[in-house]
Write an enzyme that holds these catalytic residues in place. Structure first.
Site, PDB file in Angstrom:
ATOM      1  N   GLU A  68      10.357  19.030 -24.359  1.00 38.26           N
ATOM      2  CA  GLU A  68       9.379  19.300 -22.343  1.00 38.26           C
ATOM      3  C   GLU A  68      10.015  20.763 -22.038  1.00 38.26           C
ATOM      4  O   GLU A  68       9.266  21.465 -21.355  1.00 38.26           O
ATOM      5  CB  GLU A  68       9.149  18.328 -21.465  1.00 38.26           C
ATOM      6  CG  GLU A  68       9.030  16.768 -22.674  1.00 38.26           C
ATOM      7  CD  GLU A  68       7.179  16.621 -22.353  1.00 38.26           C
ATOM      8  OE1 GLU A  68       6.691  17.927 -21.801  1.00 38.26           O
ATOM      9  OE2 GLU A  68       6.467  15.646 -22.642  1.00 38.26           O
ATOM     10  N   HIS A 119       0.109  12.350 -28.697  1.00 34.85           N
ATOM     11  CA  HIS A 119       0.508  11.335 -27.832  1.00 34.85           C
ATOM     12  C   HIS A 119      -0.106  10.720 -29.647  1.00 34.85           C
ATOM     13  O   HIS A 119       0.220   9.040 -29.903  1.00 34.85           O
ATOM     14  CB  HIS A 119      -0.514  11.428 -26.862  1.00 34.85           C
ATOM     15  CG  HIS A 119       0.118  11.429 -25.824  1.00 34.85           C
ATOM     16  ND1 HIS A 119      -0.523  11.582 -24.467  1.00 34.85           N
ATOM     17  CD2 HIS A 119       1.510  10.940 -25.124  1.00 34.85           C
ATOM     18  CE1 HIS A 119       0.020  11.817 -23.840  1.00 34.85           C
ATOM     19  NE2 HIS A 119       1.418  10.974 -23.386  1.00 34.85           N
ATOM     20  N   LYS A 136       3.167  11.747 -11.424  1.00 34.54           N
ATOM     21  CA  LYS A 136       2.562  11.445 -11.949  1.00 34.54           C
ATOM     22  C   LYS A 136       2.648   9.762 -12.014  1.00 34.54           C
ATOM     23  O   LYS A 136       4.753   9.918 -12.798  1.00 34.54           O
ATOM     24  CB  LYS A 136       2.535  11.568 -13.507  1.00 34.54           C
ATOM     25  CG  LYS A 136       1.599  12.951 -13.408  1.00 34.54           C
ATOM     26  CD  LYS A 136       0.706  13.094 -15.090  1.00 34.54           C
ATOM     27  CE  LYS A 136      -0.235  14.209 -15.270  1.00 34.54           C
ATOM     28  NZ  LYS A 136      -0.491  14.670 -16.266  1.00 34.54           N
ATOM     29  N   ASN A 180       0.014  20.043 -20.439  1.00 33.51           N
ATOM     30  CA  ASN A 180      -0.196  19.473 -21.720  1.00 33.51           C
ATOM     31  C   ASN A 180      -0.131  19.835 -22.862  1.00 33.51           C
ATOM     32  O   ASN A 180      -0.500  18.961 -24.345  1.00 33.51           O
ATOM     33  CB  ASN A 180      -1.873  18.028 -21.415  1.00 33.51           C
ATOM     34  CG  ASN A 180      -2.139  17.785 -19.955  1.00 33.51           C
ATOM     35  OD1 ASN A 180      -1.003  16.935 -19.788  1.00 33.51           O
ATOM     36  ND2 ASN A 180      -3.454  17.928 -19.991  1.00 33.51           N
ATOM     37  N   HIS A 235       0.554  17.470 -26.669  1.00 37.33           N
ATOM     38  CA  HIS A 235       0.561  16.169 -26.338  1.00 37.33           C
ATOM     39  C   HIS A 235      -1.026  15.727 -26.499  1.00 37.33           C
ATOM     40  O   HIS A 235      -0.720  14.451 -26.672  1.00 37.33           O
ATOM     41  CB  HIS A 235       0.467  16.151 -24.179  1.00 37.33           C
ATOM     42  CG  HIS A 235       1.744  15.885 -24.225  1.00 37.33           C
ATOM     43  ND1 HIS A 235       2.750  17.421 -24.309  1.00 37.33           N
ATOM     44  CD2 HIS A 235       3.118  15.171 -23.564  1.00 37.33           C
ATOM     45  CE1 HIS A 235       3.694  16.834 -23.446  1.00 37.33           C
ATOM     46  NE2 HIS A 235       3.541  15.829 -23.132  1.00 37.33           N
ATOM     47  N   HIS A 246       9.735  10.211 -26.769  1.00 38.22           N
ATOM     48  CA  HIS A 246       8.430  11.178 -26.707  1.00 38.22           C
ATOM     49  C   HIS A 246       8.319  12.259 -26.925  1.00 38.22           C
ATOM     50  O   HIS A 246       7.501  12.895 -27.371  1.00 38.22           O
ATOM     51  CB  HIS A 246       7.970  10.503 -25.267  1.00 38.22           C
ATOM     52  CG  HIS A 246       7.161  11.674 -24.198  1.00 38.22           C
ATOM     53  ND1 HIS A 246       6.189  10.892 -24.455  1.00 38.22           N
ATOM     54  CD2 HIS A 246       6.516  12.587 -23.673  1.00 38.22           C
ATOM     55  CE1 HIS A 246       5.098  11.940 -23.866  1.00 38.22           C
ATOM     56  NE2 HIS A 246       5.945  13.537 -23.450  1.00 38.22           N
ATOM     57  N   GLU A 303      -4.523  17.768 -11.332  1.00 32.90           N
ATOM     58  CA  GLU A 303      -5.029  18.077 -12.916  1.00 32.90           C
ATOM     59  C   GLU A 303      -6.437  18.287 -12.125  1.00 32.90           C
ATOM     60  O   GLU A 303      -7.111  17.858 -13.726  1.00 32.90           O
ATOM     61  CB  GLU A 303      -4.235  16.878 -14.195  1.00 32.90           C
ATOM     62  CG  GLU A 303      -4.070  17.270 -15.347  1.00 32.90           C
ATOM     63  CD  GLU A 303      -3.220  16.638 -15.829  1.00 32.90           C
ATOM     64  OE1 GLU A 303      -2.475  16.297 -16.216  1.00 32.90           O
ATOM     65  OE2 GLU A 303      -4.474  16.168 -17.144  1.00 32.90           O
ATOM     66  N   ARG A 355       1.285  -0.995  -0.164  1.00 34.13           N
ATOM     67  CA  ARG A 355      -0.097  -0.343  -0.192  1.00 34.13           C
ATOM     68  C   ARG A 355       0.912   1.162  -0.061  1.00 34.13           C
ATOM     69  O   ARG A 355       0.403   2.073   0.687  1.00 34.13           O
ATOM     70  CB  ARG A 355      -0.838   0.010   1.045  1.00 34.13           C
ATOM     71  CG  ARG A 355      -1.823  -0.943   0.885  1.00 34.13           C
ATOM     72  CD  ARG A 355      -3.947  -0.513   2.011  1.00 34.13           C
ATOM     73  NE  ARG A 355      -4.302  -1.907   2.068  1.00 34.13           N
ATOM     74  CZ  ARG A 355      -4.898  -2.635   3.028  1.00 34.13           C
ATOM     75  NH1 ARG A 355      -4.006  -2.767   3.691  1.00 34.13           N
ATOM     76  NH2 ARG A 355      -6.028  -3.125   2.093  1.00 34.13           N
ATOM     77  N   ARG A 400      -3.114  22.618 -14.172  1.00 28.65           N
ATOM     78  CA  ARG A 400      -1.470  21.507 -14.541  1.00 28.65           C
ATOM     79  C   ARG A 400      -2.113  20.880 -16.097  1.00 28.65           C
ATOM     80  O   ARG A 400      -1.418  20.793 -16.850  1.00 28.65           O
ATOM     81  CB  ARG A 400      -2.191  20.293 -13.606  1.00 28.65           C
ATOM     82  CG  ARG A 400      -0.663  19.288 -13.809  1.00 28.65           C
ATOM     83  CD  ARG A 400      -0.667  18.257 -12.737  1.00 28.65           C
ATOM     84  NE  ARG A 400       0.422  17.380 -12.951  1.00 28.65           N
ATOM     85  CZ  ARG A 400       0.973  16.588 -12.713  1.00 28.65           C
ATOM     86  NH1 ARG A 400       0.695  16.564 -11.240  1.00 28.65           N
ATOM     87  NH2 ARG A 400       1.635  15.741 -12.902  1.00 28.65           N
ATOM     88  N   LYS A 430       7.344  23.672 -13.910  1.00 28.27           N
ATOM     89  CA  LYS A 430       6.875  22.114 -13.830  1.00 28.27           C
ATOM     90  C   LYS A 430       6.519  21.855 -12.003  1.00 28.27           C
ATOM     91  O   LYS A 430       5.271  22.062 -11.867  1.00 28.27           O
ATOM     92  CB  LYS A 430       7.544  20.939 -14.648  1.00 28.27           C
ATOM     93  CG  LYS A 430       6.415  20.113 -13.982  1.00 28.27           C
ATOM     94  CD  LYS A 430       6.889  19.065 -14.910  1.00 28.27           C
ATOM     95  CE  LYS A 430       5.710  17.571 -14.225  1.00 28.27           C
ATOM     96  NZ  LYS A 430       5.553  16.653 -15.073  1.00 28.27           N
TER      97      LYS A 430
END
Ligand code: GLY
Length: 355
Positions: free
Chosen positions: A179, A244, A137, A237, A240, A258, A229, A115, A233, A219
C-alpha cells in the site's frame, strides 16, 4: 509527535508516546463506558503496552480471533453483544487495537451500535497504519466477498505508534508495504524512488517510520478531498481491481495477505497503464523487479483467466458491469475511471505470468 490534520474528526497522530497520545484522546472524548476491541494475536503482543495505563482503568476488553477470516457477521454480532452486555450506551467509546481486520470490523461495530458510538483506532500492522485505519472505510466480509457490507465513518482519532512495527513478521511488513508503494506511485517520483530503494530483507525501522508518516499523509490528502470516493479517492484503488480478483482466486486455494494481492495487482495495472495511458515502461519494469524479489509470484495459469475476469466483473467499484480501473499516465499522474476490454485484461494476465 506530530499531527497530520487539525480536523476534529479523523485526527491522525504519529506518536512516539502512546501513553500520552491515548490518554489525551480518551480525555478529549466525553464518554461513559470504555471498550477496547482487539484480536487474540494483538492481545498477546501489543495490548501489554497499553494495558496498565490509568486512562484504560475499567475498560472492557473484547477479543476476537485474528486474521481477515474473522471479519465476519458472527464476530460483528459478538462485538455488538459484548457492547450491549457490558452496559454500552450511545455515549460509550471504543478503542480498536489491531490490524485492518480489527479497525474495519471495530469501526463498523462502533458505527452501528445504538446508531453509532465514537471510536479511536490504534493500528498495529503496517497495512492498517498506512491504509485501513485511516479514511473511515469500515465493514466486514460477507457472502464470500471482501468488505461487502460497511459504512464510511471516520474514527475520532487514529494513533499511529510505529514501535508496533517491530512486532510484525516479514509477510506483514511486505503486505503493508504494497500500500505504501501504491501511495508512492500516486504521489511523486522522489518518494517512489525512496520506496524502491528500501531493503525489505533488512528493515531499517527508523527509516520505515519516516516513510510511514509520508505515506499516511498521502492517504489523508486524498481522503480529505474526496471522503466518499466520488472522484479522486479512486486513486487509492490502483492495483486493487486485479488485486481483489487475485485475492478472491487465492481464497479457496492458498490465501495470501491483502498486500501481496495488491502488489501483484500493481504489476497488472502498471502494465495496463503502459499500454493505455502512457506510463513509462522503465518505471514499470523497476516495479516488477521489486515486487518479484520480495513478493514472489502467484501461480496462475491461463485456465484461471475466466475465473479472474469473473471476479473483476463483480468488483464493487464497477458501474453498470463495466470493469473500473485506476491507471497512471506517469508517477503522480492519476487517471481514474479507466476501462479495459476482456481481451486487454487477458493480455494483462499474460504479461503478469510472463513477467
Ligand atoms: N483502501 C482504499 C481507501 O481507503 O479508499
Amino acid at each position: 509527535m506530530w499531527q497530520i490534520t487539525n480536523d476534529s474528526m479523523n485526527d491522525v497522530i504519529i506518536s512516539n508516546n502512546i501513553a500520552q497520545s491515548l490518554t489525551g484522546a480518551i480525555e478529549a472524548i466525553e464518554h461513559d463506558k470504555l471498550f477496547l476491541l482487539t484480536d487474540e494475536t494483538t492481545l498477546g503482543c501489543c495490548y501489554p503496552v497499553v494495558k496498565d495505563l490509568p486512562c484504560l482503568a475499567g475498560v472492557k476488553v473484547i477479543t476476537i480471533g485474528a486474521t481477515d477470516t474473522n471479519k465476519t457477521l458472527d464476530n460483528l454480532a459478538y462485538v455488538w453483544t459484548q457492547l450491549g452486555n457490558g452496559g454500552g450506551t450511545r455515549h460509550s467509546l471504543m478503542v480498536n487495537l489491531g490490524g485492518g481486520m480489527i479497525t474495519d470490523l471495530g469501526g463498523f461495530a462502533a458505527s452501528t451500535f445504538k446508531r453509532g458510538i465514537k471510536y479511536i483506532n490504534i493500528p498495529t500492522t503496517l497495512l492498517s497504519m498506512v491504509d485501513a485505519s485511516v479514511g473511515g472505510k469500515t465493514g466486514i466480509n460477507f457472502n464470500g466477498l471482501k468488505n461487502e457490507i460497511g459504512v464510511f465513518n471516520s474514527p475520532q482519532r487514529v494513533i499511529i505508534d510505529t514501535e508496533f512495527l517491530r512486532t510484525l513478521d516479514y509477510e506483514n511488513i511486505c503486505s503493508g508495504y504494497a500500500e505504501m508503494l501504491k501511495h508512492g506511485l500516486i504521489s511523486d517520483v522522489e518518494s517512489y524512488a525512496e520506496l524502491l530503494d528500501f531493503d525489505l530483507d533488512k528493515v531499517d525501522y527508523a527509516h520505515l517510520a519516516q516513510m510511514v508518516g509520508k505515506s499516511v499523509a498521502v492517504k489523508e490528502r486524498v481522503v480529505e478531498e474526496d471522503p466518499f470516493e466520488h472522484g479522486i479517492r479512486k486513486a487509492l484503488n490502483l492495483g486493487h481491481t486485479a488485486g481483489h480478483a487475485f485475492e478472491s482466486w487465492a481464497l479457496s486455494r492458498k490465501p495470501y495477505l491483502h498486500g501481496y494481492a495488491v502488489a501483484w495487482g500493481l504489476i497488472c495495472e502498471l502494465y495496463l497503464s503502459c499500454t493505455k495511458t502512457g506510463f513509462p515502461t522503465d518505471k514499470m519494469r523497476q516495479t516488477v523487479q521489486f515486487i518479484k524479489r520480495y513478493y514472489g509470484v502467484l501461480p496462475i495459469t491461463c485456465d484461471d483467466y475466466e475465473e479472474l475476469y469473473e471476479y473483476m466483473t463483480h468488483d464493487k467499484k464497477n458501474t453498470a458491469g463495466i470493469i473500473n480501473f485506476t491507471l497512471l499516465g506517469g508517477i503522480g499522474d492519476i487517471r481514474i475511471n479507466q476501462t479495459a476490454t476482456k481481451e486487454e485484461i487477458f493480455e494483462m494476465l499474460d504479461f503478469f505470468r510472463e513477467a
